[in-house]
Design an enzyme around this catalytic site. Structure first.
Site, PDB file in Angstrom:
ATOM      1  N   HIS A 176     -14.267 -12.541  -5.681  1.00 57.19           N
ATOM      2  CA  HIS A 176     -14.822 -13.850  -5.305  1.00 57.19           C
ATOM      3  C   HIS A 176     -16.153 -14.066  -6.009  1.00 57.19           C
ATOM      4  O   HIS A 176     -16.877 -15.006  -5.694  1.00 57.19           O
ATOM      5  CB  HIS A 176     -15.048 -13.916  -3.791  1.00 57.19           C
ATOM      6  CG  HIS A 176     -13.887 -13.381  -3.027  1.00 57.19           C
ATOM      7  ND1 HIS A 176     -13.824 -12.086  -2.575  1.00 57.19           N
ATOM      8  CD2 HIS A 176     -12.727 -13.963  -2.667  1.00 57.19           C
ATOM      9  CE1 HIS A 176     -12.661 -11.881  -1.967  1.00 57.19           C
ATOM     10  NE2 HIS A 176     -11.979 -12.995  -2.019  1.00 57.19           N
ATOM     11  N   LYS A 216     -13.424  -4.649  -7.080  1.00 60.03           N
ATOM     12  CA  LYS A 216     -14.650  -3.836  -7.033  1.00 60.03           C
ATOM     13  C   LYS A 216     -14.414  -2.554  -6.243  1.00 60.03           C
ATOM     14  O   LYS A 216     -14.926  -1.501  -6.589  1.00 60.03           O
ATOM     15  CB  LYS A 216     -15.793  -4.647  -6.415  1.00 60.03           C
ATOM     16  CG  LYS A 216     -16.267  -5.765  -7.329  1.00 60.03           C
ATOM     17  CD  LYS A 216     -17.549  -6.409  -6.838  1.00 60.03           C
ATOM     18  CE  LYS A 216     -17.910  -7.582  -7.728  1.00 60.03           C
ATOM     19  NZ  LYS A 216     -19.105  -8.309  -7.228  1.00 60.03           N
ATOM     20  N   LYS A 254     -24.614  -2.009  -5.796  1.00 61.68           N
ATOM     21  CA  LYS A 254     -23.746  -3.145  -6.117  1.00 61.68           C
ATOM     22  C   LYS A 254     -23.923  -3.605  -7.574  1.00 61.68           C
ATOM     23  O   LYS A 254     -22.951  -3.926  -8.252  1.00 61.68           O
ATOM     24  CB  LYS A 254     -24.054  -4.282  -5.138  1.00 61.68           C
ATOM     25  CG  LYS A 254     -23.185  -5.494  -5.348  1.00 61.68           C
ATOM     26  CD  LYS A 254     -23.437  -6.533  -4.280  1.00 61.68           C
ATOM     27  CE  LYS A 254     -22.960  -7.917  -4.667  1.00 61.68           C
ATOM     28  NZ  LYS A 254     -22.003  -8.068  -5.720  1.00 61.68           N
ATOM     29  N   LYS A 307       0.852  -1.186   0.000  1.00 63.40           N
ATOM     30  CA  LYS A 307       0.000   0.000   0.000  1.00 63.40           C
ATOM     31  C   LYS A 307       0.893   1.243   0.000  1.00 63.40           C
ATOM     32  O   LYS A 307       1.773   1.362   0.859  1.00 63.40           O
ATOM     33  CB  LYS A 307      -0.854   0.031   1.269  1.00 63.40           C
ATOM     34  CG  LYS A 307      -1.989  -0.965   1.269  1.00 63.40           C
ATOM     35  CD  LYS A 307      -2.982  -0.619   2.344  1.00 63.40           C
ATOM     36  CE  LYS A 307      -4.163  -1.549   2.417  1.00 63.40           C
ATOM     37  NZ  LYS A 307      -4.276  -2.638   1.488  1.00 63.40           N
ATOM     38  N   ASP A 348      -1.523  -1.867  -4.235  1.00 60.21           N
ATOM     39  CA  ASP A 348      -2.951  -1.794  -3.907  1.00 60.21           C
ATOM     40  C   ASP A 348      -3.469  -0.395  -4.226  1.00 60.21           C
ATOM     41  O   ASP A 348      -2.711   0.567  -4.232  1.00 60.21           O
ATOM     42  CB  ASP A 348      -3.170  -2.010  -2.399  1.00 60.21           C
ATOM     43  CG  ASP A 348      -2.912  -3.437  -1.961  1.00 60.21           C
ATOM     44  OD1 ASP A 348      -2.588  -4.280  -2.810  1.00 60.21           O
ATOM     45  OD2 ASP A 348      -3.037  -3.696  -0.742  1.00 60.21           O
ATOM     46  N   MET A 349      -4.777  -0.275  -4.439  1.00 60.64           N
ATOM     47  CA  MET A 349      -5.390   1.047  -4.546  1.00 60.64           C
ATOM     48  C   MET A 349      -6.151   1.311  -3.256  1.00 60.64           C
ATOM     49  O   MET A 349      -6.961   0.489  -2.830  1.00 60.64           O
ATOM     50  CB  MET A 349      -6.334   1.104  -5.754  1.00 60.64           C
ATOM     51  CG  MET A 349      -6.814   2.508  -6.053  1.00 60.64           C
ATOM     52  SD  MET A 349      -5.471   3.676  -6.440  1.00 60.64           S
ATOM     53  CE  MET A 349      -5.227   3.367  -8.185  1.00 60.64           C
ATOM     54  N   ARG A 357      -4.719  -5.336 -11.640  1.00 56.87           N
ATOM     55  CA  ARG A 357      -5.591  -6.191 -10.814  1.00 56.87           C
ATOM     56  C   ARG A 357      -6.899  -5.411 -10.645  1.00 56.87           C
ATOM     57  O   ARG A 357      -6.941  -4.362 -10.012  1.00 56.87           O
ATOM     58  CB  ARG A 357      -4.956  -6.427  -9.445  1.00 56.87           C
ATOM     59  CG  ARG A 357      -5.813  -7.300  -8.535  1.00 56.87           C
ATOM     60  CD  ARG A 357      -5.633  -6.903  -7.081  1.00 56.87           C
ATOM     61  NE  ARG A 357      -4.306  -7.160  -6.596  1.00 56.87           N
ATOM     62  CZ  ARG A 357      -3.784  -6.506  -5.542  1.00 56.87           C
ATOM     63  NH1 ARG A 357      -4.481  -5.602  -4.897  1.00 56.87           N
ATOM     64  NH2 ARG A 357      -2.575  -6.764  -5.133  1.00 56.87           N
ATOM     65  N   ARG A 378     -13.288  -6.287   5.512  1.00 61.15           N
ATOM     66  CA  ARG A 378     -13.731  -7.661   5.171  1.00 61.15           C
ATOM     67  C   ARG A 378     -15.132  -7.915   5.729  1.00 61.15           C
ATOM     68  O   ARG A 378     -15.959  -8.532   5.080  1.00 61.15           O
ATOM     69  CB  ARG A 378     -12.768  -8.724   5.730  1.00 61.15           C
ATOM     70  CG  ARG A 378     -11.330  -8.640   5.239  1.00 61.15           C
ATOM     71  CD  ARG A 378     -11.125  -8.952   3.776  1.00 61.15           C
ATOM     72  NE  ARG A 378     -11.433  -7.920   2.826  1.00 61.15           N
ATOM     73  CZ  ARG A 378     -10.648  -6.869   2.486  1.00 61.15           C
ATOM     74  NH1 ARG A 378      -9.477  -6.711   3.036  1.00 61.15           N
ATOM     75  NH2 ARG A 378     -11.034  -5.979   1.607  1.00 61.15           N
TER      76      ARG A 378
HETATM   77  P1  FDA Z   1     -18.815  -9.399  -3.935  1.00 59.59           P
HETATM   78  O1  FDA Z   1     -18.725  -8.439  -2.813  1.00 59.59           O
HETATM   79  O2  FDA Z   1     -19.954  -9.278  -4.891  1.00 59.59           O
HETATM   80  O3  FDA Z   1     -18.730 -10.841  -3.369  1.00 59.59           O
HETATM   81  C1  FDA Z   1     -18.949 -11.991  -4.169  1.00 59.59           C
HETATM   82  C2  FDA Z   1     -19.174 -13.162  -3.230  1.00 59.59           C
HETATM   83  O4  FDA Z   1     -17.950 -13.412  -2.527  1.00 59.59           O
HETATM   84  C3  FDA Z   1     -20.201 -12.824  -2.119  1.00 59.59           C
HETATM   85  O5  FDA Z   1     -21.449 -13.259  -2.465  1.00 59.59           O
HETATM   86  C4  FDA Z   1     -19.641 -13.550  -0.904  1.00 59.59           C
HETATM   87  O6  FDA Z   1     -20.163 -14.841  -0.894  1.00 59.59           O
HETATM   88  C5  FDA Z   1     -18.166 -13.643  -1.152  1.00 59.59           C
HETATM   89  N1  FDA Z   1     -17.435 -12.626  -0.358  1.00 59.59           N
HETATM   90  C6  FDA Z   1     -16.961 -11.426  -0.783  1.00 59.59           C
HETATM   91  N2  FDA Z   1     -16.316 -10.792   0.223  1.00 59.59           N
HETATM   92  C7  FDA Z   1     -16.427 -11.612   1.295  1.00 59.59           C
HETATM   93  C8  FDA Z   1     -15.974 -11.518   2.638  1.00 59.59           C
HETATM   94  N3  FDA Z   1     -15.284 -10.466   3.090  1.00 59.59           N
HETATM   95  N4  FDA Z   1     -16.254 -12.546   3.473  1.00 59.59           N
HETATM   96  C9  FDA Z   1     -16.923 -13.639   3.046  1.00 59.59           C
HETATM   97  N5  FDA Z   1     -17.375 -13.776   1.794  1.00 59.59           N
HETATM   98  C10 FDA Z   1     -17.136 -12.782   0.922  1.00 59.59           C
HETATM   99  N6  FDA Z   1     -10.013  -3.381  -2.701  1.00 59.59           N
HETATM  100  C11 FDA Z   1      -9.491  -2.146  -2.869  1.00 59.59           C
HETATM  101  O7  FDA Z   1     -10.196  -1.146  -2.707  1.00 59.59           O
HETATM  102  N7  FDA Z   1      -8.173  -2.008  -3.211  1.00 59.59           N
HETATM  103  C12 FDA Z   1      -7.360  -3.084  -3.437  1.00 59.59           C
HETATM  104  O8  FDA Z   1      -6.182  -2.911  -3.759  1.00 59.59           O
HETATM  105  C13 FDA Z   1      -7.928  -4.378  -3.284  1.00 59.59           C
HETATM  106  N8  FDA Z   1      -7.173  -5.501  -3.501  1.00 59.59           N
HETATM  107  C14 FDA Z   1      -7.793  -6.735  -3.534  1.00 59.59           C
HETATM  108  C15 FDA Z   1      -7.072  -7.863  -3.945  1.00 59.59           C
HETATM  109  C16 FDA Z   1      -7.716  -9.085  -4.072  1.00 59.59           C
HETATM  110  C17 FDA Z   1      -6.945 -10.282  -4.515  1.00 59.59           C
HETATM  111  C18 FDA Z   1      -9.101  -9.191  -3.770  1.00 59.59           C
HETATM  112  C19 FDA Z   1      -9.825 -10.482  -3.912  1.00 59.59           C
HETATM  113  C20 FDA Z   1      -9.793  -8.088  -3.327  1.00 59.59           C
HETATM  114  C21 FDA Z   1      -9.170  -6.857  -3.195  1.00 59.59           C
HETATM  115  N9  FDA Z   1      -9.863  -5.734  -2.771  1.00 59.59           N
HETATM  116  C22 FDA Z   1      -9.282  -4.492  -2.911  1.00 59.59           C
HETATM  117  C23 FDA Z   1     -11.207  -5.875  -2.169  1.00 59.59           C
HETATM  118  C24 FDA Z   1     -12.307  -5.689  -3.231  1.00 59.59           C
HETATM  119  O9  FDA Z   1     -12.377  -4.345  -3.622  1.00 59.59           O
HETATM  120  C25 FDA Z   1     -13.697  -6.116  -2.702  1.00 59.59           C
HETATM  121  O10 FDA Z   1     -14.013  -5.330  -1.577  1.00 59.59           O
HETATM  122  C26 FDA Z   1     -13.788  -7.582  -2.298  1.00 59.59           C
HETATM  123  O11 FDA Z   1     -13.077  -8.399  -3.172  1.00 59.59           O
HETATM  124  C27 FDA Z   1     -15.247  -8.053  -2.276  1.00 59.59           C
HETATM  125  O12 FDA Z   1     -15.803  -7.973  -3.551  1.00 59.59           O
HETATM  126  P2  FDA Z   1     -15.980  -9.225  -4.542  1.00 59.59           P
HETATM  127  O13 FDA Z   1     -15.377  -8.851  -5.844  1.00 59.59           O
HETATM  128  O14 FDA Z   1     -15.450 -10.446  -3.949  1.00 59.59           O
HETATM  129  O15 FDA Z   1     -17.514  -9.305  -4.859  1.00 59.59           O
END
Ligand code: FDA
Length: 308
Positions: free
Chosen positions: A229, A185, A199, A98, A132-133, A182, A291
């Site tokens: 995810h 969301k 969303k 970061k 990271d952002m 990378r 998280r």
């Molecule tokens: P979404 O929130 O729609 O989740 C999809 C499904 O995944 C959900 O239905 C749930 O089942 C499961 N899920 C998601 N989050 C969960 C959790 N915390 N606990 C349990 N289940 C969960 N953000 C950012 O602002 N800057 C960054 O640099 C990064 N870097 C980063 C790296 C990587 C490898 C990942 C996976 C994520 C990030 N993030 C991030 C976080 C990202 O912005 C986002 O907040 C999370 O990934 C959750 O969004 P999803 O894309 O998973 O989709």
């Protein structure tokens, strides 16, 4: 944005709550679900286990805004040691950092110099330095850092956030550099003036950006990294990749440690390249609250840990 998400994200900025939570055994128990341990060796041990199942890793030390440049230099030196540990253990792992942890709040130049040292190490080791952002107030400066790093270093990647209205323009401006992006969301509390509050809109923005990245990859750009995810989105993007002729290995899927583990394994079985981002360190509070905010049902795990 849901009320629970808003409350959890504003709690993530409370120093008082951080002090309270970080001292409680039940909170440490709950955090274990997302973090194998506080030491880098815990993270690398987990990376080794994942490697046995064909899953790579990205490791990151928790900690955000600092109060002195000496602290930033210590973080830089820590990551230099992490590159060495990864090489010695022959792990398919890479660090992610970061900018605020490397001094961005205190001095742009000092942060750039710390990042340059790490990017040079990534080049020398044939690794990758991911950036990271953070929240939207840092996006301009983080893009400037990335551009400056790319003038001299190939092995640097950057996270972009689909929830920001500005990201399509930012991506267009970066694409001529063939950047390693990378796509995520977005995890911070942003006002509706800068980010989609709904969303469904974020998901569609993610797909559109992902499609653009795949289009660039099909024309010789870097393989995109989908940090999500959301298996529905992953399936849509995989279908788009096939349609565009992006071959296997032409993109990566990254998830967070402790989330979607069975999906990670299924993706590997289906032939995809998967990495897991493993966090470690003692400054876990704001990260952990983000998280919880991503899935407020996770608060139930905190309650269960409180009950022992
Ligand atoms: P979404 O929130 O729609 O989740 C999809 C499904 O995944 C959900 O239905 C749930 O089942 C499961 N899920 C998601 N989050 C969960 C959790 N915390 N606990 C349990 N289940 C969960 N953000 C950012 O602002 N800057 C960054 O640099 C990064 N870097 C980063 C790296 C990587 C490898 C990942 C996976 C994520 C990030 N993030 C991030 C976080 C990202 O912005 C986002 O907040 C999370 O990934 C959750 O969004 P999803 O894309 O998973 O989709």
């Amino acid at each position: 944005m849901s009320l629970a998400r808003t409350v959890l994200l504003s709690a993530s900025r409370s120093r008082w709550l951080a002090d309270q939570m970080m001292r409680r055994a039940f909170a440490r128990r709950a955090v274990k679900r997302f973090m194998p341990g506080e030491d880098v060796t815990d993270a690398l041990g987990a990376a080794q286990t994942l490697a046995a199942g064909g899953i790579g890793a990205v490791v990151t030390q928790l900690g955000e805004n600092l109060t002195s440049l000496t602290e930033a230099e210590a973080v830089r030196d820590h990551y230099l040691g992490v590159f060495d540990l990864i090489r010695e253990r022959r792990l398919a792992s890479q660090p992610s950092v970061k900018p605020t942890q490397l001094g961005l709040d205190l001095s742009f130049e000092a942060c750039l110099s710390n990042l340059e040292t790490l990017a040079a190490k990534a080049d020398a080791d044939g690794s990758l330095l991911s950036i990271d952002m953070e929240d939207s107030s840092y996006v301009d400066r983080t893009l400037d850092l990335f551009r400056k790093l790319r003038e001299k270093h190939e092995r640097v990647g950057l996270a972009l956030q689909a929830y920001l209205y500005r990201t399509p323009k930012d991506l267009d401006a970066l694409l001529p550099l063939k950047p390693i992006i990378r796509l995520v969301k977005g995890a911070y509390a942003e006002p509706p003036a800068v980010a989609f509050p709904k969303k469904a809109d974020v998901d569609e923005a993610y797909f559109a950006l992902g499609e653009k990245l795949l289009g660039a990859a099909a024309k010789g750009g870097a393989p995109p990294i989908f940090g999500t995810h959301d298996m529905r989105l992953v399936a849509r993007l995989a279908a788009k990749a096939a349609q565009l002729g992006v071959k296997d290995g032409g993109f990566e899927i990254h998830m967070l440690y402790g989330i979607g583990s069975s999906d990670q394994r299924a993706l590997v079985r289906a032939g995809h390249t998967v990495r897991v981002l493993i966090s470690y360190g003692s400054a876990w509070f704001p990260w952990y609250m983000r998280r919880l905010a991503e899935r407020p049902a996770n608060v139930w795990f905190v309650v269960k840990s409180l009950l022992g």
